[in-house]
Design a protein around this motif. Structure first.
Motif, PDB file in Angstrom:
ATOM      1  N   LEU A 271       0.840  -1.207   0.000  1.00 32.54           N
ATOM      2  CA  LEU A 271       0.000   0.000   0.000  1.00 32.54           C
ATOM      3  C   LEU A 271       0.872   1.254   0.000  1.00 32.54           C
ATOM      4  CD1 LEU A 271      -2.929   1.149   0.296  1.00 32.54           C
ATOM      5  CD2 LEU A 271      -2.619   1.032   2.766  1.00 32.54           C
ATOM      6  N   ARG A 272       2.112   1.068   0.450  1.00 28.44           N
ATOM      7  CA  ARG A 272       3.046   2.214   0.566  1.00 28.44           C
ATOM      8  C   ARG A 272       3.217   2.915  -0.778  1.00 28.44           C
ATOM      9  NH1 ARG A 272       2.321   4.055   4.202  1.00 28.44           N
ATOM     10  NH2 ARG A 272       0.626   2.623   4.470  1.00 28.44           N
ATOM     11  N   GLY A 273       3.140   4.248  -0.737  1.00 27.76           N
ATOM     12  CA  GLY A 273       3.396   5.040  -1.933  1.00 27.76           C
ATOM     13  C   GLY A 273       2.247   5.062  -2.931  1.00 27.76           C
ATOM     14  N   ARG A 274       1.118   4.498  -2.550  1.00 21.49           N
ATOM     15  CA  ARG A 274       0.003   4.458  -3.510  1.00 21.49           C
ATOM     16  C   ARG A 274      -0.845   5.715  -3.443  1.00 21.49           C
ATOM     17  NH1 ARG A 274      -1.523  -0.321  -6.170  1.00 21.49           N
ATOM     18  NH2 ARG A 274      -0.136  -2.043  -5.661  1.00 21.49           N
ATOM     19  N   ARG A 275      -1.585   5.931  -4.515  1.00 21.57           N
ATOM     20  CA  ARG A 275      -2.561   7.020  -4.568  1.00 21.57           C
ATOM     21  C   ARG A 275      -3.940   6.359  -4.696  1.00 21.57           C
ATOM     22  NH1 ARG A 275      -3.582  11.814  -8.442  1.00 21.57           N
ATOM     23  NH2 ARG A 275      -3.918  13.461  -6.911  1.00 21.57           N
ATOM     24  N   VAL A 276      -4.809   6.669  -3.763  1.00 24.79           N
ATOM     25  CA  VAL A 276      -6.111   5.984  -3.696  1.00 24.79           C
ATOM     26  C   VAL A 276      -7.211   6.896  -4.221  1.00 24.79           C
ATOM     27  CG1 VAL A 276      -7.779   4.853  -2.183  1.00 24.79           C
ATOM     28  CG2 VAL A 276      -5.325   4.658  -1.691  1.00 24.79           C
ATOM     29  N   GLY A 277      -7.963   6.411  -5.181  1.00 25.48           N
ATOM     30  CA  GLY A 277      -9.098   7.156  -5.726  1.00 25.48           C
ATOM     31  C   GLY A 277     -10.389   6.633  -5.128  1.00 25.48           C
ATOM     32  N   ILE A 278     -11.195   7.546  -4.611  1.00 24.34           N
ATOM     33  CA  ILE A 278     -12.490   7.141  -4.044  1.00 24.34           C
ATOM     34  C   ILE A 278     -13.585   7.568  -5.023  1.00 24.34           C
ATOM     35  CG2 ILE A 278     -14.063   7.345  -2.083  1.00 24.34           C
ATOM     36  CD1 ILE A 278     -11.663   7.836  -0.304  1.00 24.34           C
ATOM     37  N   LEU A 279     -14.282   6.568  -5.532  1.00 21.93           N
ATOM     38  CA  LEU A 279     -15.367   6.810  -6.484  1.00 21.93           C
ATOM     39  C   LEU A 279     -16.653   6.910  -5.670  1.00 21.93           C
ATOM     40  CD1 LEU A 279     -15.957   6.931  -9.535  1.00 21.93           C
ATOM     41  CD2 LEU A 279     -16.079   4.440  -9.540  1.00 21.93           C
ATOM     42  N   GLY A 280     -17.045   8.152  -5.328  1.00 20.53           N
ATOM     43  CA  GLY A 280     -18.217   8.368  -4.468  1.00 20.53           C
ATOM     44  C   GLY A 280     -17.788   8.786  -3.078  1.00 20.53           C
TER      45      GLY A 280
ATOM     46  N   ASP B  71      -3.649   4.352  -8.336  1.00 18.25           N
ATOM     47  CA  ASP B  71      -3.385   2.921  -8.522  1.00 18.25           C
ATOM     48  C   ASP B  71      -4.186   2.068  -7.545  1.00 18.25           C
ATOM     49  OD1 ASP B  71      -1.853   3.641  -6.385  1.00 18.25           O
ATOM     50  OD2 ASP B  71       0.065   3.296  -7.381  1.00 18.25           O
ATOM     51  N   VAL B  72      -5.108   2.704  -6.802  1.00 18.64           N
ATOM     52  CA  VAL B  72      -6.166   1.979  -6.089  1.00 18.64           C
ATOM     53  C   VAL B  72      -7.452   2.732  -6.386  1.00 18.64           C
ATOM     54  CG1 VAL B  72      -7.157   1.369  -3.849  1.00 18.64           C
ATOM     55  CG2 VAL B  72      -4.691   1.190  -4.182  1.00 18.64           C
ATOM     56  N   LEU B  73      -8.522   2.002  -6.698  1.00 24.15           N
ATOM     57  CA  LEU B  73      -9.822   2.636  -6.913  1.00 24.15           C
ATOM     58  C   LEU B  73     -10.830   1.964  -5.980  1.00 24.15           C
ATOM     59  CD1 LEU B  73     -11.226   4.747  -8.768  1.00 24.15           C
ATOM     60  CD2 LEU B  73     -11.914   2.829 -10.226  1.00 24.15           C
ATOM     61  N   ILE B  74     -11.441   2.771  -5.115  1.00 22.73           N
ATOM     62  CA  ILE B  74     -12.447   2.231  -4.187  1.00 22.73           C
ATOM     63  C   ILE B  74     -13.815   2.731  -4.622  1.00 22.73           C
ATOM     64  CG2 ILE B  74     -13.256   2.174  -1.799  1.00 22.73           C
ATOM     65  CD1 ILE B  74     -10.384   2.565  -0.877  1.00 22.73           C
ATOM     66  N   ALA B  75     -14.694   1.792  -5.027  1.00 23.48           N
ATOM     67  CA  ALA B  75     -16.048   2.178  -5.457  1.00 23.48           C
ATOM     68  C   ALA B  75     -16.985   2.148  -4.268  1.00 23.48           C
ATOM     69  CB  ALA B  75     -16.535   1.217  -6.548  1.00 23.48           C
ATOM     70  N   ILE B  76     -17.605   3.302  -3.971  1.00 24.00           N
ATOM     71  CA  ILE B  76     -18.577   3.386  -2.877  1.00 24.00           C
ATOM     72  C   ILE B  76     -19.675   4.402  -3.234  1.00 24.00           C
ATOM     73  CG2 ILE B  76     -16.998   4.842  -1.483  1.00 24.00           C
ATOM     74  CD1 ILE B  76     -19.498   2.237  -0.082  1.00 24.00           C
ATOM     75  N   VAL B  77     -20.183   4.241  -4.470  1.00 23.02           N
ATOM     76  CA  VAL B  77     -21.320   5.032  -4.959  1.00 23.02           C
ATOM     77  C   VAL B  77     -22.607   4.222  -4.770  1.00 23.02           C
ATOM     78  CG1 VAL B  77     -20.113   6.391  -6.727  1.00 23.02           C
ATOM     79  CG2 VAL B  77     -20.901   4.091  -7.268  1.00 23.02           C
ATOM     80  N   PRO B  78     -23.781   4.857  -4.870  1.00 18.17           N
ATOM     81  CA  PRO B  78     -25.029   4.073  -4.851  1.00 18.17           C
ATOM     82  C   PRO B  78     -25.148   3.189  -6.096  1.00 18.17           C
ATOM     83  CG  PRO B  78     -25.456   6.415  -4.434  1.00 18.17           C
ATOM     84  CD  PRO B  78     -24.038   6.308  -4.899  1.00 18.17           C
ATOM     85  N   GLY B  79     -25.919   2.122  -6.002  1.00 19.01           N
ATOM     86  CA  GLY B  79     -26.213   1.290  -7.170  1.00 19.01           C
ATOM     87  C   GLY B  79     -27.352   1.905  -7.970  1.00 19.01           C
TER      88      GLY B  79
END
Ligand code: NAP
Ligand code: 8YV
Length: 317
Positions: free
Chosen positions: A143-152, A198-206
């Motif tokens: 996880l070190r050095g990563r950039r995390v994208g939060i979708l929602g 380089d990480v994408l976390i999806a947490i939007v409504p369905g």
């Protein structure tokens, strides 16, 4: 309050059932030998519905059978299982269970992220299978050095971001609009976010608006060191495209709590070594599920007591 008829199409927790029994006349549809016959007779008296995803889609087909229906109380913050616009068009209130599960789901999201990147389930299996004496478990990605994208970046997305702050990683997000009070970098499209992270976390409504928001293009943009975490809804990710991307090395790995056709998960996906799968347990602790159940009950009580539910959804507010 006069006794009011409430319908529960599919079982909910014993606590919710018992609380509703205390205050209402609760009808258990799943126990009826002939549901249609029951609805013909009792449907016209039903004024409230208590539902979870187990009840299937709640829409006009059921509303037609319940002409006196005033409120649908959904167990879950996500309510893509309910046709909320259709309900609004008939003057039916819909409620959900926001807020009480944010931290629980965020905790699980971080657990799933670490499990996926550090390959925790695979390492545990390695030990249990007696392989440790044969050599060390292979080194994992980090996880070190990563950039995390939060979708929602909503209530849960923000709870995830607060935790990620503590992990010392960079955070960015995409939603339909930039949030003025948020300092994280904003990207106007999901694909731009995926490209930058380089990480994408999806947490939007369905639902229809987010169906296959994560598609082949986004997985390609995420890249060969990229990790997808889906704790939103299965419908948000094109599962076939994800399978292809995992198998071909288009992305590094995925951690999935939700699936397109729950509780069925494609066997081919389960055979892949670079995916960690969970059976939709984001909110599934005793404490949090009890709080969600209580909010279902409170919404029904508040509606029938004074016409103001605690947590109405925007479509019916
Ligand atoms: P929320 O506070 O309403 O946040 C939703 C976020 O998604 C908002 O920031 C919204 O921002 C963004 N969004 C909505 N539609 C979008 C679209 N079409 N494209 C891009 N972004 C969009 O909801 P929440 O309480 O955080 O919950 C989010 C979802 O998580 C739920 O609806 C549910 O599906 C899922 N969930 C899963 C579990 C689990 O067990 N795995 C548990 C709880 C919840 P904008 O309005 O700016 O677009
Ligand atoms: C529930 C969820 O497990 O709140 C949500 O949106 O996905 C979960 O907390 C689910 O809704 C159970 O019906």
């Amino acid at each position: 309050m006069p006794k009011i008829d409430i319908l529960m199409p599919a079982p909910m927790s014993p606590e919710v059932i018992s609380a509703l029994d205390d205050h209402f006349i609760l009808h258990r549809l799943w126990k009826q030998p002939d549901a249609s016959k029951f609805l013909n007779k009792t449907g016209p008296h039903i004024r409230g519905l208590a539902v979870s995803t187990l009840a299937g889609r709640i829409d006009h087909a059921l509303f037609d059978r319940l002409p006196a229906l005033e409120i649908v109380a959904n167990f879950g913050v996500g309510y893509d299982n309910v046709d909320a616009r259709g309900a609004a068009s008939r003057g039916i209130m819909v409620t959900n269970t926001p807020g009480v599960l944010d931290d629980e789901v965020a905790d699980l999201t971080l657990g799933l992220l670490l499990a996926t990147i550090r390959r925790i389930p695979q390492a545990e299996r390695y030990l249990r299978d007696g392989l440790w004496p044969t050599g060390s478990f292979p080194l994992s990605p980090t996880l070190r050095g990563r950039r995390v994208g939060i979708l929602g970046l909503g209530a849960i997305g923000k709870a995830v971001a607060r935790r990620l702050d503590g992990f010392g990683v960079e955070i960015a997000y995409h939603g339909r609009a930039r949030q003025a009070d948020v300092a994280y970098d904003y990207y106007e499209t999901p694909v731009a976010l995926a490209k930058a992270c380089d990480v994408l976390i999806a947490i939007v409504p369905g639902g229809a608006a987010t169906r296959h928001l994560v598609n082949a293009d986004i997985l390609t943009a995420l890249g060969s060191d990229g990790v997808l975490i889906n704790v939103a809804r299965g419908s948000v990710v094109d599962e076939m495209a994800l399978f292809a991307a995992l198998r071909s090395g288009t992305i590094l790995g995925a951690g999935l709590d939700v699936f397109e056709n729950e509780p069925n998960v494609p066997a081919a996906l389960l055979d892949l070594p670079n995916v960690v799968v969970l059976p939709h347990i984001g909110s599934a602790s005793v404490k949090t599920r009890a709080a969600m159940g209580q909010l279902v009950v409170d919404n029904l009580l508040a509606w029938f007591d004074g016409g103001k539910p605690v947590t109405p959804v925007p479509e019916t507010t």
